[in-house]
Design a protein around this motif. Structure first.
Motif, PDB file in Angstrom:
ATOM      1  N   UNK A  59       0.856  -1.128  -0.025  1.00 43.21           N
ATOM      2  CA  UNK A  59      -0.351  -0.496  -0.349  1.00 43.21           C
ATOM      3  C   UNK A  59       0.818   1.525   0.315  1.00 43.21           C
ATOM      4  N   UNK A  60       2.109   1.447   0.067  1.00 37.16           N
ATOM      5  CA  UNK A  60       3.185   2.597   0.367  1.00 37.16           C
ATOM      6  C   UNK A  60       2.963   2.596   1.718  1.00 37.16           C
ATOM      7  N   UNK A  61       2.031   2.283   2.702  1.00 37.33           N
ATOM      8  CA  UNK A  61       2.356   2.691   4.027  1.00 37.33           C
ATOM      9  C   UNK A  61       2.762   2.253   4.908  1.00 37.33           C
ATOM     10  N   UNK A  62       3.756   0.721   4.341  1.00 39.81           N
ATOM     11  CA  UNK A  62       4.155   0.237   5.317  1.00 39.81           C
ATOM     12  C   UNK A  62       4.803   0.274   6.816  1.00 39.81           C
ATOM     13  N   UNK A  63       6.010   0.988   5.913  1.00 44.72           N
ATOM     14  CA  UNK A  63       7.164   1.563   6.678  1.00 44.72           C
ATOM     15  C   UNK A  63       6.540   3.358   7.744  1.00 44.72           C
ATOM     16  N   UNK A  64       5.605   3.659   6.777  1.00 45.13           N
ATOM     17  CA  UNK A  64       5.399   4.499   8.390  1.00 45.13           C
ATOM     18  C   UNK A  64       4.857   4.130   9.128  1.00 45.13           C
ATOM     19  N   UNK A  65       3.730   2.689   8.992  1.00 47.20           N
ATOM     20  CA  UNK A  65       2.837   2.738  10.000  1.00 47.20           C
ATOM     21  C   UNK A  65       4.326   1.197  10.623  1.00 47.20           C
ATOM     22  N   UNK A  66       5.458   1.268  10.872  1.00 45.86           N
ATOM     23  CA  UNK A  66       6.059   0.417  11.644  1.00 45.86           C
ATOM     24  C   UNK A  66       7.313   2.073  12.200  1.00 45.86           C
ATOM     25  N   UNK A  67       7.003   3.026  11.735  1.00 44.65           N
ATOM     26  CA  UNK A  67       7.907   3.557  12.412  1.00 44.65           C
ATOM     27  C   UNK A  67       6.393   4.558  13.250  1.00 44.65           C
ATOM     28  N   UNK A  68       5.364   4.620  13.344  1.00 41.11           N
ATOM     29  CA  UNK A  68       4.802   4.806  14.178  1.00 41.11           C
ATOM     30  C   UNK A  68       4.523   3.969  15.483  1.00 41.11           C
ATOM     31  N   UNK A  69       4.664   2.770  14.792  1.00 41.70           N
ATOM     32  CA  UNK A  69       5.052   2.059  16.113  1.00 41.70           C
ATOM     33  C   UNK A  69       5.981   1.812  16.639  1.00 41.70           C
ATOM     34  N   UNK A  70       6.843   2.121  16.374  1.00 37.56           N
ATOM     35  CA  UNK A  70       8.631   2.240  16.850  1.00 37.56           C
ATOM     36  C   UNK A  70       8.548   3.270  17.501  1.00 37.56           C
ATOM     37  N   UNK A  71       7.578   4.639  17.483  1.00 36.41           N
ATOM     38  CA  UNK A  71       7.129   5.651  17.909  1.00 36.41           C
ATOM     39  C   UNK A  71       6.986   5.818  19.433  1.00 36.41           C
ATOM     40  N   UNK A  72       5.857   4.947  19.597  1.00 37.96           N
ATOM     41  CA  UNK A  72       5.147   4.442  20.479  1.00 37.96           C
ATOM     42  C   UNK A  72       5.611   3.345  21.947  1.00 37.96           C
ATOM     43  N   UNK A  73       6.577   3.379  21.411  1.00 41.92           N
ATOM     44  CA  UNK A  73       7.321   2.025  21.599  1.00 41.92           C
ATOM     45  C   UNK A  73       8.589   2.715  22.372  1.00 41.92           C
ATOM     46  N   UNK A  74       8.994   3.824  21.767  1.00 41.39           N
ATOM     47  CA  UNK A  74      10.463   4.219  22.009  1.00 41.39           C
ATOM     48  C   UNK A  74      11.599   3.420  21.258  1.00 41.39           C
ATOM     49  N   UNK A  75      11.873   3.389  19.948  1.00 38.65           N
ATOM     50  CA  UNK A  75      12.420   2.960  19.603  1.00 38.65           C
ATOM     51  C   UNK A  75      12.554   3.522  18.100  1.00 38.65           C
ATOM     52  N   UNK A  76      13.937   3.773  17.280  1.00 41.56           N
ATOM     53  CA  UNK A  76      13.747   3.831  16.254  1.00 41.56           C
ATOM     54  C   UNK A  76      14.218   3.484  15.060  1.00 41.56           C
TER      55      UNK A  76
END
Ligand code: ADP
Length: 266
Positions: free
Chosen positions: A220-237
């Motif tokens: 969908x072109x959204x995969x890595x954007x989802x990853x970034x948001x999840x990691x932000x939420x978990x204090x990771x990068x």
């Protein structure tokens, strides 16, 4: 005023003074909320008509056996485009859910080994055509604080991308291990690789290196954007390193690892 939101910055001012700057960001944050709600509502509303279209397409496909070949071809193309749209909408919904997620990461413990076994099963199914060799190295008993569906979505997006963007018969490695500072996850592939100039923008919504080709792979072109948001939420990068023609490594360190005795006490 409870309706106002400020952003603060503290600066040195002269030799022994500090300057506090407060910026009123109420309007920006209100617009941002409206944008999130809008995307979430539109995505949700699009789900029902698409399900209906898909249902009727299936009915048509099974009842047009005597029609000219073009009809079958048209129906099958309509079917695959509808499915693409469904994936896109599903990803938009996941993204807006994560953006407005109030799930507190310290309230849940995720058994990463069990979760990654599930991801492995799905990856093996997806890998049937590409036939890559996928090697999993996962430390035992490594649990983290986090939101399971979010972490699962981040790990599977990274692994599924490696499968998509690696030519047939490639090698992919998935690692999850204890490291200084937390729990480390990495997906390493020997696929297409990505030019440096794209790396910074990869996690933007809908950003794709090769628009034409990526579209045919069905993401969908959204995969890595989802990853970034999840990691932000978990204090990771998310860390990305890549060489064109050699392959890529996508990794992150979850700082909230929970091991051994801590687990027993819960
Ligand atoms: P999608 O895969 O749906 O296009 P993503 O946000 O997951 O969207 O990825 C964005 C882009 O990053 C992809 O279109 C692709 O060009 C590039 N990309 C992602 N993962 C890899 C990888 N492992 N190897 C090469 N390119 C990749």
């Amino acid at each position: 005023n409870p309706n106002k939101m400020f952003e603060y910055r503290m600066m040195e001012y002269g030799q022994d003074q500090l300057l506090l700057i407060a910026r009123d960001v109420s309007r920006v944050s209100h617009l941002e909320e409206m944008r999130k709600d809008f995307v979430a509502n539109v995505s949700h509303e699009l789900k029902t008509p698409l399900t209906v279209i898909n249902g009727y397409l299936e009915v048509l496909e099974s009842t047009t056996t005597d029609s000219p070949p073009i009809v079958g071809k048209a129906l099958s193309e309509m079917g695959s485009q509808t499915k693409r749209m469904q994936v896109l909408i599903e990803d938009l919904l996941i993204l807006s859910r994560i953006e407005s997620s109030s799930d507190r990461i310290f309230e849940n413990v995720v058994d990463m080994q069990a979760m990654l076994r599930q991801v492995e099963i799905e990856a093996n199914a997806l890998n049937k055509i590409k036939k890559h060799s996928i090697k999993f190295t996962i430390d035992n008993d490594l649990r983290v604080y986090g939101v399971e569906p979010e972490l699962r979505s981040a790990c599977s997006n990274l692994l599924f991308n490696a499968i998509h963007y690696t030519p047939r018969g490639g090698s992919i490695e998935v690692k999850f291990k204890r490291k200084a500072g937390g729990a480390y996850f990495a997906v390493i592939d020997n696929g297409d690789g990505i030019e440096d100039k794209h790396l910074r923008r990869l996690t933007e919504r809908f950003y794709r290196v090769d628009k034409g080709r990526s579209r045919t792979t069905g993401g969908s072109g959204l995969g890595l954007s989802i990853v970034k948001h999840v990691l932000n939420h978990h204090n990771a990068r998310l860390e990305i390193s890549s060489t064109v023609g050699k392959g890529s490594k996508f990794s992150f360190l979850l700082p909230n690892e929970l091991i051994g005795d801590d687990w027993e006490d819960l």
